[in-house]
Design an enzyme around this catalytic site. Structure first.
Site, PDB file in Angstrom:
ATOM      1  N   TYR A 123     -19.732  73.709 -12.669  1.00 62.84           N
ATOM      2  CA  TYR A 123     -20.850  73.622 -11.669  1.00 62.84           C
ATOM      3  C   TYR A 123     -21.352  74.753 -11.187  1.00 62.84           C
ATOM      4  O   TYR A 123     -22.020  74.879 -10.013  1.00 62.84           O
ATOM      5  CB  TYR A 123     -19.901  72.946 -10.349  1.00 62.84           C
ATOM      6  CG  TYR A 123     -19.596  71.296 -10.643  1.00 62.84           C
ATOM      7  CD1 TYR A 123     -19.376  70.865 -12.027  1.00 62.84           C
ATOM      8  CD2 TYR A 123     -19.475  70.628  -9.602  1.00 62.84           C
ATOM      9  CE1 TYR A 123     -19.178  69.452 -12.202  1.00 62.84           C
ATOM     10  CE2 TYR A 123     -19.061  69.122  -9.932  1.00 62.84           C
ATOM     11  CZ  TYR A 123     -18.777  68.747 -11.190  1.00 62.84           C
ATOM     12  OH  TYR A 123     -18.301  67.350 -11.412  1.00 62.84           O
ATOM     13  N   LYS A 172      -6.345  72.665 -18.508  1.00 65.94           N
ATOM     14  CA  LYS A 172      -6.361  72.159 -19.963  1.00 65.94           C
ATOM     15  C   LYS A 172      -6.370  73.319 -21.056  1.00 65.94           C
ATOM     16  O   LYS A 172      -7.021  73.643 -22.087  1.00 65.94           O
ATOM     17  CB  LYS A 172      -7.756  71.468 -20.316  1.00 65.94           C
ATOM     18  CG  LYS A 172      -8.007  70.750 -21.636  1.00 65.94           C
ATOM     19  CD  LYS A 172      -6.920  69.646 -21.865  1.00 65.94           C
ATOM     20  CE  LYS A 172      -7.538  68.848 -23.224  1.00 65.94           C
ATOM     21  NZ  LYS A 172      -6.428  67.859 -23.463  1.00 65.94           N
ATOM     22  N   ASP A 205      -5.471  65.380 -18.888  1.00 63.62           N
ATOM     23  CA  ASP A 205      -5.423  64.038 -19.243  1.00 63.62           C
ATOM     24  C   ASP A 205      -3.943  63.288 -19.100  1.00 63.62           C
ATOM     25  O   ASP A 205      -4.085  62.210 -18.741  1.00 63.62           O
ATOM     26  CB  ASP A 205      -5.505  63.880 -20.947  1.00 63.62           C
ATOM     27  CG  ASP A 205      -5.169  64.928 -21.702  1.00 63.62           C
ATOM     28  OD1 ASP A 205      -4.873  66.146 -21.146  1.00 63.62           O
ATOM     29  OD2 ASP A 205      -4.980  65.008 -23.001  1.00 63.62           O
ATOM     30  N   ASP A 229     -13.249  67.309  -8.981  1.00 62.43           N
ATOM     31  CA  ASP A 229     -14.084  66.252  -8.815  1.00 62.43           C
ATOM     32  C   ASP A 229     -13.498  65.190  -9.156  1.00 62.43           C
ATOM     33  O   ASP A 229     -13.552  63.936  -8.521  1.00 62.43           O
ATOM     34  CB  ASP A 229     -15.301  66.811  -9.486  1.00 62.43           C
ATOM     35  CG  ASP A 229     -16.583  65.932  -9.002  1.00 62.43           C
ATOM     36  OD1 ASP A 229     -16.490  64.881  -7.990  1.00 62.43           O
ATOM     37  OD2 ASP A 229     -17.726  66.039  -9.193  1.00 62.43           O
TER      38      ASP A 229
END
Length: 336
Positions: A123, A172, A205, A229
């Site tokens: 972002y 991640k 995940d 988010d």
């Protein structure tokens, strides 16, 4: 007397903001509201969704309460929400997700907080087409050590201040070995400084799956911008939806509190919108302003109204709903 910038917002924003103003006044907190326009209302009047007077007001008051804002799709106008975060370096987005009795949801007794880095990663706004034909585009996600340190430390300090027992870092790093890897490295270093708080980490995940299987295993969750988010909306869904989701955007020199749901233009002016999110955001704001007793009263009043289920909007009680104003009236009655 506190001076606070008020951005009523678009669509249902002005009507729910008015409820929040009345509730805060009924809780006994004196606030002088500096009303300014942003979003679609500002485009109509100033040809700019974020006029300079909005920035000047927040710079002066250092605190704002904001209703939902609309950014026109494909118009070239910037997102007001993103612009405000960048303008005031509001690096921490705090999104509590709490179960309320009387609200239809799949789980009960959830009480977790998502702490999202608010200014970096995907972002950051670094993106472009890579060929003249615009057949391919590139977005660059920036993760810095300093940005990671301040948001992770904020999460641990928040946990300690609010008596929370655990902080989970979401990443991640198995695939994004440099960006997520840096975030995880910083998190593990900071965790060692807080031996009184349990620390662990989850790959994004797996984290999404675990939140659906058993959200009660999480307490404070800290993560990067995009993951935060997504997970914060997921957390809201676990407790009944965005209509109950307040948010705080915190920086060193300013703070903006908001209802995180959209402006819902299809129901604007119909007196049917649930005001709970912005009222709860107002309570978060009062804690920030050093008014914890009033904040606690407001949160208890909202919980009592939702539990009773008689004076709530149609998203909570579709069979016998009341309007936005009437729900606000009942929250005020419960303050007494």
């Amino acid at each position: 007397m506190h001076t606070v910038t008020l951005i009523p917002g678009d669509g249902i924003g002005p009507s729910i903001a008015e409820v929040a103003i009345r509730v805060i006044a009924a809780a006994g907190v004196a606030v002088e509201w500096d009303r300014v326009e942003a979003g679609m209302a500002a485009i109509d009047r100033y040809k700019d969704p974020l006029p300079q007077q909005v920035i000047d007001s927040i710079r002066r008051t250092r605190v704002a309460l904001k209703g939902p804002l609309t950014t026109p799709i494909g118009s070239g106008f910037r997102s007001v929400n993103v612009a405000l975060r960048k303008e005031f370096d509001l690096y921490s987005n705090v999104r509590p997700a709490r179960s309320f009795e009387g609200v239809p949801s799949r789980y009960r007794e959830i009480d977790l907080v998502i702490v999202r880095e608010n200014t970096e990663e995907f972002y950051a706004g670094i993106e472009h087409f890579i060929d003249p034909a615009r057949s391919a585009a590139e977005t660059i996600g920036i993760v810095t050590r300093s940005g990671s340190e301040r948001i992770i430390r904020y999460a641990y300090e928040y946990a300690r201040k609010h008596g929370r027992r655990k902080v989970t870092t979401v990443h991640k790093a198995n695939i994004l070995k440099y960006t997520s890897g840096l975030f995880l490295e910083v998190a593990r270093g900071i965790a060692a400084e807080y031996p009184d708080i349990t620390s662990n980490d989850r790959i994004i995940d797996n984290m999404a799956m675990q939140m659906v299987i058993d959200p009660h295993q999480f307490d404070v969750v800290v993560t990067t911008n995009l993951f935060g988010d997504i997970l914060s909306d997921l957390a809201s869904g676990l407790v009944g939806g965005l209509g109950l989701a307040p948010g705080a955007n915190i920086g060193y020199n300013a703070a903006i509190f908001e209802a995180v749901h959209g402006s819902a233009p299809d129901i604007a002016g119909k007196n049917v919108a649930n005001p709970s999110a912005i009222v709860l955001a107002g309570a978060l704001m009062l804690r920030h302003l050093g008014e914890p007793a009033a904040a606690e009263r407001i949160e208890r009043a909202v919980a009592a109204v939702l539990k009773e289920g008689k004076f709530v909007t149609r998203d909570i009680n579709p069979g016998a709903p009341v309007g936005t104003t009437e729900m606000g009236d009942e929250i005020i009655r419960k303050l007494a």
